[in-house]
Write a protein that holds these residues in place. Structure first.
Motif, PDB file in Angstrom:
ATOM      1  N   GLU A 135      16.444  86.978  20.369  1.00 42.12           N
ATOM      2  CA  GLU A 135      16.005  86.101  21.451  1.00 42.12           C
ATOM      3  C   GLU A 135      16.731  86.393  22.766  1.00 42.12           C
ATOM      4  OE1 GLU A 135      16.001  81.990  20.520  1.00 42.12           O
ATOM      5  OE2 GLU A 135      14.717  82.211  18.756  1.00 42.12           O
ATOM      6  N   ALA A 136      18.020  86.691  22.684  1.00 42.56           N
ATOM      7  CA  ALA A 136      18.770  86.956  23.918  1.00 42.56           C
ATOM      8  C   ALA A 136      18.235  88.194  24.633  1.00 42.56           C
ATOM      9  CB  ALA A 136      20.255  87.131  23.590  1.00 42.56           C
ATOM     10  N   ARG A 137      17.865  89.207  23.859  1.00 40.88           N
ATOM     11  CA  ARG A 137      17.340  90.420  24.485  1.00 40.88           C
ATOM     12  C   ARG A 137      15.953  90.169  25.061  1.00 40.88           C
ATOM     13  NH1 ARG A 137      15.846  96.239  22.048  1.00 40.88           N
ATOM     14  NH2 ARG A 137      15.620  97.310  24.021  1.00 40.88           N
ATOM     15  N   GLN A 138      15.145  89.390  24.367  1.00 36.23           N
ATOM     16  CA  GLN A 138      13.832  89.022  24.910  1.00 36.23           C
ATOM     17  C   GLN A 138      13.986  88.375  26.280  1.00 36.23           C
ATOM     18  OE1 GLN A 138      11.124  86.853  22.375  1.00 36.23           O
ATOM     19  NE2 GLN A 138      12.063  87.679  20.521  1.00 36.23           N
ATOM     20  N   ALA A 139      14.896  87.426  26.373  1.00 39.71           N
ATOM     21  CA  ALA A 139      15.101  86.711  27.629  1.00 39.71           C
ATOM     22  C   ALA A 139      15.579  87.654  28.721  1.00 39.71           C
ATOM     23  CB  ALA A 139      16.104  85.577  27.426  1.00 39.71           C
ATOM     24  N   ASP A 140      16.464  88.586  28.377  1.00 38.43           N
ATOM     25  CA  ASP A 140      16.976  89.535  29.351  1.00 38.43           C
ATOM     26  C   ASP A 140      15.876  90.453  29.867  1.00 38.43           C
ATOM     27  OD1 ASP A 140      19.200  90.998  30.734  1.00 38.43           O
ATOM     28  OD2 ASP A 140      18.542  92.615  29.400  1.00 38.43           O
ATOM     29  N   ILE A 141      15.048  90.938  28.967  1.00 38.42           N
ATOM     30  CA  ILE A 141      13.952  91.828  29.361  1.00 38.42           C
ATOM     31  C   ILE A 141      12.995  91.106  30.298  1.00 38.42           C
ATOM     32  CG2 ILE A 141      11.861  92.978  28.498  1.00 38.42           C
ATOM     33  CD1 ILE A 141      14.291  94.658  27.974  1.00 38.42           C
ATOM     34  N   ARG A 142      12.639  89.879  29.954  1.00 34.53           N
ATOM     35  CA  ARG A 142      11.687  89.134  30.789  1.00 34.53           C
ATOM     36  C   ARG A 142      12.296  88.792  32.153  1.00 34.53           C
ATOM     37  NH1 ARG A 142       7.117  88.071  28.325  1.00 34.53           N
ATOM     38  NH2 ARG A 142       7.018  88.221  26.056  1.00 34.53           N
ATOM     39  N   ALA A 143      13.592  88.505  32.180  1.00 31.32           N
ATOM     40  CA  ALA A 143      14.241  88.224  33.457  1.00 31.32           C
ATOM     41  C   ALA A 143      14.262  89.470  34.344  1.00 31.32           C
ATOM     42  CB  ALA A 143      15.665  87.724  33.209  1.00 31.32           C
ATOM     43  N   ARG A 144      14.537  90.617  33.749  1.00 30.86           N
ATOM     44  CA  ARG A 144      14.552  91.862  34.509  1.00 30.86           C
ATOM     45  C   ARG A 144      13.166  92.198  35.075  1.00 30.86           C
ATOM     46  NH1 ARG A 144      18.564  95.859  33.418  1.00 30.86           N
ATOM     47  NH2 ARG A 144      20.335  95.061  32.248  1.00 30.86           N
ATOM     48  N   ALA A 145      12.124  91.868  34.312  1.00 32.96           N
ATOM     49  CA  ALA A 145      10.764  92.207  34.733  1.00 32.96           C
ATOM     50  C   ALA A 145      10.220  91.270  35.798  1.00 32.96           C
ATOM     51  CB  ALA A 145       9.831  92.184  33.520  1.00 32.96           C
TER      52      ALA A 145
END
Length: 266
Positions: free
Chosen positions: A169-179
């Protein structure tokens, strides 16, 4: 059209399997014909029967080639470790199984041919749309007999299909924030046999994959490269079927790949 010498028999086999095994059971599966390999990852009687038929006929076409099928590898993972030894057929007998079990498209049959781990030829057949994609190393990417060149969607923001459901979940959130504000996140088809054509046919610009099993990527990765796109590991390392790893970025052009890598991972 520069086709692999086995283009016709392989394409005919895929159409026959779709007609005889796959489409008669589309939206007709009984509960006992579906099971879970792992939580949320289904296998059906169609996967098993399709793989058995494809394996038998490909073995007759090229007896010296080993067979690396998705369902066989689930039973014996050591099959994958020998993928770089000589010629090999890489088979996904029903890509998009979860879609199929839900009675909806897309789903596909995918076959790749490799020699010493190098992608030599690939076929992706969409039984619902009757679309055949084919590529041969050094010979281009072809869809229903016409050559295609990948150029991207040319939208205001690059369209990115990001498969996050296998990520923490933490990586999902990071990817979406970067995008955010840099990429337009679009729905994934849950079917690599549809995702790759979306890249080289201009519907999507970028795809981020977490899982990179050979049967999911062997034909599509070759098609994308032959159309002028790029696939590589998240750190830029080449994507090779015989080198284990997690994650890959696929993009309609090398420039879009560079952009995606900078946004998502730097």
């Amino acid at each position: 059209m520069p086709m692999h010498r086995l283009y016709d028999p392989v394409a005919a086999l895929m159409r026959d399997v779709a007609r005889d095994i796959m489409m008669p059971r589309f939206r007709q599966l009984a509960s006992h014909e579906v099971s879970e390999k792992t939580p949320g990852d289904y296998v059906t009687i169609v996967d098993r029967e399709s793989e058995a038929r494809i394996e038998a006929e490909l073995a007759a076409l090229l007896p010296e080639a080993r067979i690396v099928g998705e369902e066989a590898a689930a039973e014996d993972p050591t099959i994958v470790s020998r993928i770089a030894e000589g010629p090999a057929w890489i088979i996904d007998p029903l890509d998009g199984t979860n879609n199929f079990t839900e009675g909806k498209a897309p789903f596909a049959i995918m076959i790749g041919l490799t020699i010493d781990g190098v992608r030599e030829a690939g076929w992706i057949y969409d039984p619902v749309g009757n679309r055949m994609c084919h590529a041969v190393r050094g010979g281009g990417c072809w869809v229903d007999g016409g050559r295609v060149h990948s150029s991207g969607s040319r939208g205001a923001l690059p369209k990115a299909a990001i498969a996050t459901y296998f990520m923490p979940e933490a990586r999902q959130a990071d990817i979406r924030a970067r995008a955010e504000g840099k990429l337009e996140i679009v729905d994934i088809p849950r079917c690599a046999g549809e995702q790759y054509p979306r890249l080289f046919l201009g519907a999507n610009d970028i795809a981020l994959f977490e899982r990179t099993h050979p049967w999911d990527h062997a034909p599509g990765a070759l098609m994308l490269e032959e159309a002028g796109g790029k696939i590589a590991r998240n750190d830029g390392a080449p994507y090779r079927l015989d080198v284990p790893g997690t994650g890959a970025i696929a993009a309609a052009t090398p420039a879009l790949w560079d952009m995606a890598a900078e946004i998502l991972f730097e």
